[in-house]
Design an enzyme around this catalytic site. Structure first.
Site, PDB file in Angstrom:
ATOM      1  N   GLU A 145       0.843  -1.189   0.000  1.00  0.00           N
ATOM      2  CA  GLU A 145       0.000   0.000   0.000  1.00  0.00           C
ATOM      3  C   GLU A 145       0.879   1.241   0.000  1.00  0.00           C
ATOM      4  OE1 GLU A 145      -2.836  -0.262   3.159  1.00  0.00           O
ATOM      5  OE2 GLU A 145      -3.775  -2.067   2.358  1.00  0.00           O
ATOM      6  N   HIS A 169      -8.376  10.309   4.756  1.00  0.00           N
ATOM      7  CA  HIS A 169      -8.111   9.284   3.747  1.00  0.00           C
ATOM      8  C   HIS A 169      -8.316   9.895   2.364  1.00  0.00           C
ATOM      9  CE1 HIS A 169      -8.090   5.586   1.471  1.00  0.00           C
ATOM     10  NE2 HIS A 169      -7.669   4.961   2.548  1.00  0.00           N
ATOM     11  N   ARG A 229      -0.498   9.116   2.843  1.00  0.00           N
ATOM     12  CA  ARG A 229      -1.895   9.537   2.700  1.00  0.00           C
ATOM     13  C   ARG A 229      -2.088  11.048   2.787  1.00  0.00           C
ATOM     14  NH1 ARG A 229      -5.083   5.029   6.390  1.00  0.00           N
ATOM     15  NH2 ARG A 229      -4.901   3.303   4.905  1.00  0.00           N
ATOM     16  N   HIS A 240     -10.730  10.054   8.426  1.00  0.00           N
ATOM     17  CA  HIS A 240     -10.597   8.595   8.466  1.00  0.00           C
ATOM     18  C   HIS A 240     -10.062   8.068   9.785  1.00  0.00           C
ATOM     19  CE1 HIS A 240     -10.071   4.544   7.080  1.00  0.00           C
ATOM     20  NE2 HIS A 240      -8.759   4.594   7.121  1.00  0.00           N
ATOM     21  N   ARG A 298      -0.605   8.115  10.056  1.00  0.00           N
ATOM     22  CA  ARG A 298      -0.513   6.651  10.137  1.00  0.00           C
ATOM     23  C   ARG A 298      -0.116   6.022   8.810  1.00  0.00           C
ATOM     24  NH1 ARG A 298      -4.164   2.583   9.031  1.00  0.00           N
ATOM     25  NH2 ARG A 298      -5.885   4.047   8.707  1.00  0.00           N
TER      26      ARG A 298
END
Length: 393
Positions: free
Chosen positions: A116, A230, A271, A332, A367
């Site tokens: 990811e 997000h 992100r 998010h 994160r």
């Protein structure tokens, strides 16, 4: 309205993976009460799509550590990051022992890893695009098998029971009235704060109750302004919770386009960087969303790895196999919260915090994708271990 008074050993507020795993790791002779504001399955853990990170081997340690630190803008607590990474293999082994199924290679049975955004290599285990659902369902099944655990749904924590600066349980409300739960140890696992936002991927009942109570009692908090947006949720003009388009989709090769179908950002950046680029592009284009194209991903991968995302988009009128889908950033994840130490202890004696409501410093200012489930499980287990140690002294 009546008032019930209950005596127990441990009370846990929240039935996401951190609350459930805490209950599973406590001894069988402990009386445990789990409460949740809604039904047992309505936690953000259940919604997690992408997967759960794991240290693949010792050669992966340095890059995994660096990826986590870099995504967190180097504001992470290094000790917590080290604990999480080194605990990851044993956590996966325990999940498998509870019946959790991750994608495996059909030929040799080895785990299949995906990648990811902001990861330097594939190190994420997954179950289709519903990894959180798979883990949470299996943990719920195992908890319900325990005779020492009682689950109370539709029960909302309203206050802490505090005497001489020590937590002795919680007050809660349900349809029958007030419930006063006295416990030697209390674990707060109430999840995130998405219910405070207009656009969020979170359940609306997750409103940061534990944060509010911590402010009331002067319990130490940390980094309350560290809110993760997000980058890709399915755009809709309708109000309500936004449907997440997993980081894994971009990890597998999906591209972001502006209104002229031009690529404008590296999709595998952290992100926060991708989200800022999307906001900037929307402002430039004067639009409410950008476009996500899966044209580079084989159809077989889309149908096998992302079947639920595919179906949801289809229900909304978009066929991912044939066209781009509109996406927009949304609130998010909460990286801040109740400050805890390496064993999930808060600044108040006999009060622990785990999962998204806690801040152990793993995530820093942002994160890294798919670290949330792992972090929640690692530090939930450490909370249970600390309760066991303290009660045996």
């Amino acid at each position: 309205m009546r008032k019930d008074t209950i005596e127990t050993d441990v009370v846990i507020a929240g039935t996401g993976v951190s609350g459930l795993f805490s209950a599973l790791k406590l001894p069988a002779d402990k009386r445990i009460i789990l409460i949740t504001k809604s039904d047992t399955e309505s936690s953000d853990s259940f919604l997690a799509q992408g997967g759960i990170c794991v240290l693949r081997d010792e050669n992966d340690y340095d890059s995994y550590f660096e990826d986590t630190m870099r995504a967190g803008h180097y504001e992470n607590r290094k000790e917590s990051v080290d604990i999480m990474i080194r605990s990851s293999r044993s956590i996966i082994e325990e999940l498998v022992s509870y019946g959790v199924q991750f994608k495996r290679n059909e030929e040799n049975g080895d785990f299949v890893y995906t990648r990811e955004g902001a990861h330097s290599r594939p190190r994420i285990l997954f179950h289709e695009d519903v990894t959180g659902k798979e883990i949470t369902e299996k943990l719920i099944m195992r908890v319900k098998e325990l005779p020492n655990v009682q689950i109370r749904e539709y029960t909302t924590m309203t206050d802490l029971i505090v005497r001489d600066g020590v937590c002795e349980g919680i007050l809660a409300e349900n349809e029958k009235g007030t419930v006063e739960i006295h416990a030697k140890d209390t674990i707060l696992a109430t999840g995130g704060i998405g219910g405070r936002y207009r656009h969020s991927t979170n359940y609306p009942h997750l409103t940061g109750d534990a944060i509010t109570l911590s402010e009331k009692y002067g319990i130490e908090l940390e980094n309350l302004d560290y809110i993760q947006i997000h980058p890709t949720t399915l755009y809709s003009p309708k109000p309500g919770r936004r449907f997440l388009i997993s980081e894994s989709v971009r990890g597998e090769g999906a591209l972001l386009y502006n209104k002229n179908m031009e690529r404008f950002v590296d999709e595998l950046l952290p992100r926060d960087v991708v989200a800022k680029a999307i906001f900037k592009q929307m402002e430039t284009d004067g639009t409410d969303h950008v476009w996500l194209s899966l044209e580079r991903i084989p159809q077989e991968t889309i149908l096998n790895h992302f079947p639920n995302i595919y179906q949801r988009c289809l229900d909304e009128g978009y066929d991912m196999l044939k066209e781009c889908i509109p996406v927009v950033p949304a609130q998010h994840y909460f990286m801040g919260g109740i400050r805890v130490d390496r064993d999930s202890r808060t600044s108040m004696p006999h009060l622990y915090a785990v999962g998204e409501t806690s801040c152990n410093g793993v995530h820093g200012a942002n994160r890294l994708a798919s670290n949330s489930l792992l972090e929640s499980l690692v530090f939930a287990r450490r909370a249970a271990d600390d309760i066991i140690r303290n009660n045996s002294n």
